[in-house]
Design a protein around this motif. Structure first.
Motif, PDB file in Angstrom:
ATOM      1  N   VAL A 245      -0.945   1.981   8.929  1.00 48.59           N
ATOM      2  CA  VAL A 245      -0.949   3.393   9.260  1.00 48.59           C
ATOM      3  C   VAL A 245       0.506   3.731   9.432  1.00 48.59           C
ATOM      4  CG1 VAL A 245      -1.434   5.302  10.824  1.00 48.59           C
ATOM      5  CG2 VAL A 245      -3.409   3.843   9.572  1.00 48.59           C
ATOM      6  N   GLU A 246       1.332   3.121   9.996  1.00 46.93           N
ATOM      7  CA  GLU A 246       2.555   3.320  10.422  1.00 46.93           C
ATOM      8  C   GLU A 246       3.549   3.140   9.186  1.00 46.93           C
ATOM      9  OE1 GLU A 246       6.418   1.354  13.099  1.00 46.93           O
ATOM     10  OE2 GLU A 246       4.814   0.064  12.841  1.00 46.93           O
ATOM     11  N   ALA A 247       3.341   2.408   8.309  1.00 48.19           N
ATOM     12  CA  ALA A 247       4.045   2.396   6.929  1.00 48.19           C
ATOM     13  C   ALA A 247       3.556   3.378   6.073  1.00 48.19           C
ATOM     14  CB  ALA A 247       3.597   1.188   5.961  1.00 48.19           C
ATOM     15  N   LEU A 248       2.325   3.934   6.167  1.00 48.59           N
ATOM     16  CA  LEU A 248       1.660   5.151   5.392  1.00 48.59           C
ATOM     17  C   LEU A 248       2.422   6.432   6.053  1.00 48.59           C
ATOM     18  CD1 LEU A 248      -1.902   4.059   4.624  1.00 48.59           C
ATOM     19  CD2 LEU A 248      -0.286   4.293   3.128  1.00 48.59           C
TER      20      LEU A 248
ATOM     21  N   ILE B  97       1.052  -1.189   0.047  1.00 47.81           N
ATOM     22  CA  ILE B  97      -0.266  -0.126   0.041  1.00 47.81           C
ATOM     23  C   ILE B  97       0.808   1.274   0.014  1.00 47.81           C
ATOM     24  CG2 ILE B  97      -1.674   1.471   1.280  1.00 47.81           C
ATOM     25  CD1 ILE B  97      -2.761  -1.382   2.406  1.00 47.81           C
ATOM     26  N   ALA B  98       1.885   1.351   0.904  1.00 49.67           N
ATOM     27  CA  ALA B  98       2.720   2.540   1.061  1.00 49.67           C
ATOM     28  C   ALA B  98       3.602   2.872  -0.358  1.00 49.67           C
ATOM     29  CB  ALA B  98       3.585   2.257   2.127  1.00 49.67           C
ATOM     30  N   GLU B  99       3.827   1.858  -0.989  1.00 51.95           N
ATOM     31  CA  GLU B  99       4.588   1.979  -2.233  1.00 51.95           C
ATOM     32  C   GLU B  99       3.970   2.091  -3.509  1.00 51.95           C
ATOM     33  OE1 GLU B  99       7.199  -1.401  -2.270  1.00 51.95           O
ATOM     34  OE2 GLU B  99       8.187  -0.887  -0.545  1.00 51.95           O
ATOM     35  N   ASN B 100       2.496   1.999  -3.452  1.00 52.76           N
ATOM     36  CA  ASN B 100       1.653   2.103  -4.525  1.00 52.76           C
ATOM     37  C   ASN B 100       1.171   3.692  -4.768  1.00 52.76           C
ATOM     38  OD1 ASN B 100      -0.416   1.936  -6.510  1.00 52.76           O
ATOM     39  ND2 ASN B 100      -0.694  -0.229  -6.150  1.00 52.76           N
ATOM     40  N   PRO B 101       1.460   4.275  -5.501  1.00 49.73           N
ATOM     41  CA  PRO B 101       0.932   5.660  -5.696  1.00 49.73           C
ATOM     42  C   PRO B 101      -0.885   5.756  -5.818  1.00 49.73           C
ATOM     43  CG  PRO B 101       2.631   5.294  -7.104  1.00 49.73           C
ATOM     44  CD  PRO B 101       2.291   3.925  -6.645  1.00 49.73           C
ATOM     45  N   ALA B 102      -1.273   4.770  -6.404  1.00 53.94           N
ATOM     46  CA  ALA B 102      -2.673   4.545  -6.353  1.00 53.94           C
ATOM     47  C   ALA B 102      -3.320   4.278  -5.027  1.00 53.94           C
ATOM     48  CB  ALA B 102      -3.146   3.625  -7.415  1.00 53.94           C
ATOM     49  N   LEU B 103      -2.759   3.902  -4.054  1.00 51.57           N
ATOM     50  CA  LEU B 103      -3.261   3.706  -2.639  1.00 51.57           C
ATOM     51  C   LEU B 103      -2.545   4.383  -1.412  1.00 51.57           C
ATOM     52  CD1 LEU B 103      -2.597  -0.244  -2.950  1.00 51.57           C
ATOM     53  CD2 LEU B 103      -4.960   0.758  -3.063  1.00 51.57           C
TER      54      LEU B 103
ATOM     55  N   LEU C 181     -18.088   1.072 -10.146  1.00 52.57           N
ATOM     56  CA  LEU C 181     -17.238   1.493 -11.381  1.00 52.57           C
ATOM     57  C   LEU C 181     -16.338   0.283 -11.477  1.00 52.57           C
ATOM     58  CD1 LEU C 181     -16.673   5.344 -11.237  1.00 52.57           C
ATOM     59  CD2 LEU C 181     -18.592   4.049 -12.444  1.00 52.57           C
ATOM     60  N   GLY C 182     -16.032  -0.433 -10.390  1.00 54.41           N
ATOM     61  CA  GLY C 182     -15.002  -1.394 -10.612  1.00 54.41           C
ATOM     62  C   GLY C 182     -14.646  -1.955  -9.225  1.00 54.41           C
ATOM     63  N   ILE C 183     -14.151  -3.317  -9.319  1.00 54.48           N
ATOM     64  CA  ILE C 183     -13.650  -3.933  -8.071  1.00 54.48           C
ATOM     65  C   ILE C 183     -12.493  -4.740  -8.525  1.00 54.48           C
ATOM     66  CG2 ILE C 183     -14.410  -5.870  -6.503  1.00 54.48           C
ATOM     67  CD1 ILE C 183     -17.176  -5.461  -7.039  1.00 54.48           C
ATOM     68  N   THR C 184     -11.359  -4.605  -7.855  1.00 53.83           N
ATOM     69  CA  THR C 184     -10.085  -5.265  -7.961  1.00 53.83           C
ATOM     70  C   THR C 184      -9.928  -5.929  -6.586  1.00 53.83           C
ATOM     71  OG1 THR C 184      -8.923  -3.280  -7.419  1.00 53.83           O
ATOM     72  CG2 THR C 184      -9.613  -3.552  -9.633  1.00 53.83           C
ATOM     73  N   TYR C 185      -8.825  -6.841  -6.648  1.00 54.71           N
ATOM     74  CA  TYR C 185      -8.389  -7.556  -5.546  1.00 54.71           C
ATOM     75  C   TYR C 185      -6.928  -7.908  -5.567  1.00 54.71           C
ATOM     76  CZ  TYR C 185      -8.096 -11.957  -2.601  1.00 54.71           C
ATOM     77  OH  TYR C 185      -7.706 -12.599  -1.705  1.00 54.71           O
ATOM     78  N   ALA C 186      -6.295  -7.679  -4.660  1.00 53.61           N
ATOM     79  CA  ALA C 186      -4.738  -7.984  -4.718  1.00 53.61           C
ATOM     80  C   ALA C 186      -4.382  -8.845  -3.435  1.00 53.61           C
ATOM     81  CB  ALA C 186      -4.166  -6.769  -4.289  1.00 53.61           C
ATOM     82  N   ASP C 187      -3.589  -9.496  -3.386  1.00 49.56           N
ATOM     83  CA  ASP C 187      -3.049 -10.604  -2.100  1.00 49.56           C
ATOM     84  C   ASP C 187      -1.658 -10.346  -2.030  1.00 49.56           C
ATOM     85  OD1 ASP C 187      -2.941 -12.326  -0.133  1.00 49.56           O
ATOM     86  OD2 ASP C 187      -3.473 -14.089  -1.569  1.00 49.56           O
ATOM     87  N   PRO C 188      -1.109  -9.227  -1.353  1.00 48.81           N
ATOM     88  CA  PRO C 188       0.387  -9.064  -1.344  1.00 48.81           C
ATOM     89  C   PRO C 188       0.960 -10.068  -0.339  1.00 48.81           C
ATOM     90  CG  PRO C 188      -1.015  -6.931  -0.987  1.00 48.81           C
ATOM     91  CD  PRO C 188      -1.987  -7.837  -0.937  1.00 48.81           C
ATOM     92  N   ALA C 189       0.063 -10.669   0.508  1.00 45.21           N
ATOM     93  CA  ALA C 189       0.619 -11.409   1.563  1.00 45.21           C
ATOM     94  C   ALA C 189       0.610 -12.959   1.190  1.00 45.21           C
ATOM     95  CB  ALA C 189       0.100 -11.441   2.925  1.00 45.21           C
ATOM     96  N   LEU C 190       0.458 -13.302  -0.124  1.00 46.67           N
ATOM     97  CA  LEU C 190       0.281 -14.390  -0.634  1.00 46.67           C
ATOM     98  C   LEU C 190       1.357 -15.481  -0.191  1.00 46.67           C
ATOM     99  CD1 LEU C 190      -1.243 -16.649  -2.275  1.00 46.67           C
ATOM    100  CD2 LEU C 190      -0.049 -15.891  -4.148  1.00 46.67           C
ATOM    101  N   ARG C 191       2.688 -15.026  -0.160  1.00 47.57           N
ATOM    102  CA  ARG C 191       3.774 -16.003  -0.008  1.00 47.57           C
ATOM    103  C   ARG C 191       4.344 -15.792   1.246  1.00 47.57           C
ATOM    104  NH1 ARG C 191       4.087 -18.392  -4.821  1.00 47.57           N
ATOM    105  NH2 ARG C 191       3.504 -17.059  -6.798  1.00 47.57           N
ATOM    106  N   VAL C 192       3.957 -15.061   2.254  1.00 48.30           N
ATOM    107  CA  VAL C 192       4.461 -14.936   3.667  1.00 48.30           C
ATOM    108  C   VAL C 192       4.112 -16.054   4.489  1.00 48.30           C
ATOM    109  CG1 VAL C 192       4.219 -13.796   5.733  1.00 48.30           C
ATOM    110  CG2 VAL C 192       3.917 -12.398   3.440  1.00 48.30           C
TER     111      VAL C 192
END
Length: 218
Positions: free
Chosen positions: A73-76, A45-51, A207-218
Motif C-alpha cells: 500500500v505504501e508503494a501504491l 504492482i505499483a508500476e503496472n497499469p493493470a494492477l 474468466l481467467g487465472i494468471t500468476y506472477a512471481d516478481p520476487a523470484l530472484r530476491v
C-alpha cells in the motif's frame, strides 16, 4: 463485459530461525529477505497499469500479512498521490486467515513436528485429504464466500488481497478442477507471488487465472 479481478498476494518470507510451524501464532514477522521480496512485488504492482488501479485492499489479520499489505500500500499510495487520489486503507478479514493446523508450535520436520513421526502417520496417510487441521473444503468455502462479497460489493474493479499459501492454492484448485483437495507438495504459490482471478460479475464464472512471481530472484 463487467468483471472483477481479485489479486491474491502471498506474504513474504517469515523470520523463523527455530523452524517452528507458526500457522496462526502471533509474533512471526517478515524477515529482512521477506521485506525485500515484498518490496519487489510492490514495485511490480505499483508500476503496472493493470494492477495499480485498485478499488480496495484486504488482508489476513496475521502479522506477516499485515506487514506485507503495508509495504504494498505504501508503494501504491505514492502512485495515487501523483494522480491526486486518496490513500488506500487496508481492511482485515478472518476469512483470509492461514489454515488451521494441529502441528502449530512444533518444529518443522523434527520430532513430533515431522509428518512421518509415528504419532502423525494417521494424520498424513492421504496428502489430498489431510486430517491435521482445517479441511481443504472449509478453506475453499471461506475464501469463496469472501470473493463473492467482493464481486457484489466492488463490481467491475480490481481488488488486492494479501493472504497465505493454503487459501490461495486451495481456492484456485477448486476453480480449476472442481475440487479443493490437492497434494500440498505440488502447490505453485511462491512467497510474495500474485495469483489473479478474474470473475464475470453477471454470472460468477471465472474468466481467467494468471500468476506472477516478481520476487523470484530476491
Amino acid at each position: 463485459m463487467p468483471a472483477t479481478t481479485i489479486h491474491f498476494v502471498r506474504h513474504g518470507e517469515v523470520y523463523n530461525p527455530g523452524h517452528v510451524i507458526y500457522e496462526r501464532l502471533p509474533g512471526y514477522h517478515l524477515s529482512h529477505r521477506g521485506e525485500r521480496m515484498v518490496r519487489a512485488t510492490a514495485r511490480f504492482i505499483a508500476e503496472n497499469p493493470a494492477l495499480n488501479t485498485l478499488e480496495a485492499v484486504y488482508s489476513s489479520p496475521l502479522d506477516r500479512t499485515r506487514e506485507t499489505a503495508g509495504i504494498i500500500v505504501e508503494a501504491l499510495d505514492r502512485v495515487r498521490r501523483a494522480r491526486g487520489q486518496k490513500p488506500l486503507t487496508v481492511r482485515y478479514d478472518d476469512r483470509l486467515l492461514e489454515a488451521g493446523n494441529e502441528f502449530r508450535g512444533r518444529r518443522i520436520g523434527r520430532g513430533k513436528g515431522a509428518l512421518w513421526h509415528p504419532e502423525n502417520l494417521k494424520l498424513v496417510s492421504d496428502l489430498f485429504r489431510p486430517s491435521w487441521g482445517e479441511s481443504y473444503r472449509e478453506i475453499a468455502d471461506r475464501v469463496g464466500d469472501f470473493v463473492r462479497d467482493q464481486v457484489a460489493g466492488h463490481p467491475d474493479s480490481q481488488i488486492l488481497v494479501v493472504t497465505h499459501e493454503s487459501p490461495i492454492w486451495t481456492y484456485r484448485h477448486l476453480l480449476e478442477t472442481g475440487r479443493p483437495e490437492h497434494n500440498m507438495l505440488l502447490r505453485k504459490t511462491a512467497l510474495a507471488s500474485i495469483t489473479s482471478i478474474t470473475i464475470d460479475d453477471r454470472d460468477g464464472q471465472v474468466l481467467g487465472i494468471t500468476y506472477a512471481d516478481p520476487a523470484l530472484r530476491v
